[in-house]
Write a protein that holds these residues in place. Structure first.
Motif, PDB file in Angstrom:
ATOM      1  N   UNK A 127       0.849  -1.187   0.000  1.00  0.00           N
ATOM      2  CA  UNK A 127       0.000   0.000   0.000  1.00  0.00           C
ATOM      3  C   UNK A 127       0.890   1.246   0.000  1.00  0.00           C
ATOM      4  N   UNK A 128       0.527   2.206  -0.812  1.00  0.00           N
ATOM      5  CA  UNK A 128       1.322   3.424  -0.931  1.00  0.00           C
ATOM      6  C   UNK A 128       0.603   4.567  -0.212  1.00  0.00           C
ATOM      7  N   UNK A 129       1.223   5.025   0.858  1.00  0.00           N
ATOM      8  CA  UNK A 129       0.722   6.175   1.605  1.00  0.00           C
ATOM      9  C   UNK A 129       1.345   7.433   1.024  1.00  0.00           C
ATOM     10  N   UNK A 130       0.526   8.408   0.755  1.00  0.00           N
ATOM     11  CA  UNK A 130       1.009   9.708   0.312  1.00  0.00           C
ATOM     12  C   UNK A 130       1.137  10.597   1.541  1.00  0.00           C
ATOM     13  N   UNK A 131       2.172  11.413   1.572  1.00  0.00           N
ATOM     14  CA  UNK A 131       2.438  12.260   2.740  1.00  0.00           C
ATOM     15  C   UNK A 131       2.451  13.729   2.363  1.00  0.00           C
TER      16      UNK A 131
END
Length: 129
Positions: free
Chosen positions: A94-98
């Motif tokens: 899963x790719x979390x954007x910050x």
């Protein structure tokens, strides 16, 4: 020979130097403010303002370190998920954007769009992206 005969802002007659454009500093400031308002927002300012707004919204809703909430809550406040500073990929892929230290992941739960909000942790820096 005078370049300008009247103040560019208030139109009163100018006295003094021949290259004078404004009668005083208040007129100069008001003129520059007026000009800035009619010019389109610069790209950098637009991006910076949206990042600041996104961070403020994420900070407001993520008091506990990790929280899940409906996407409408964030979007109604002006949150735009297309503006972020970096990303992190967890072991599940899963790719979390910050936005700086505040991360978000869009999910669908019970046919509703939601965001999982997290805080940046030290261990995230050493993981592979």
């Amino acid at each position: 020979m005078r370049f300008y005969t009247n103040c560019l802002y208030c139109k009163s007659e100018l006295t003094g130097r021949t290259d004078k454009k404004f009668c005083d500093v208040q007129c100069k400031s008001a003129f520059q403010y007026q000009q800035a308002k009619v010019q389109p927002e610069r790209f950098y300012n637009k991006v910076d303002n949206q990042l600041k707004l996104n961070r403020k919204i994420l900070k407001e809703y993520n008091k506990g370190g990790k929280v899940t909430l409906r996407s409408e809550l964030l979007l109604e406040k002006g949150f735009n998920p297309n503006y972020f500073t970096h990303y992190w990929k967890n072991q599940k892929g899963e790719v979390y954007l910050f936005v700086y230290e505040f991360g978000f992941l869009k999910i669908v739960e019970n046919h509703k769009n939601k965001y999982v909000l997290i805080l940046w942790q030290d261990y995230m820096e050493h993981s592979k992206i």
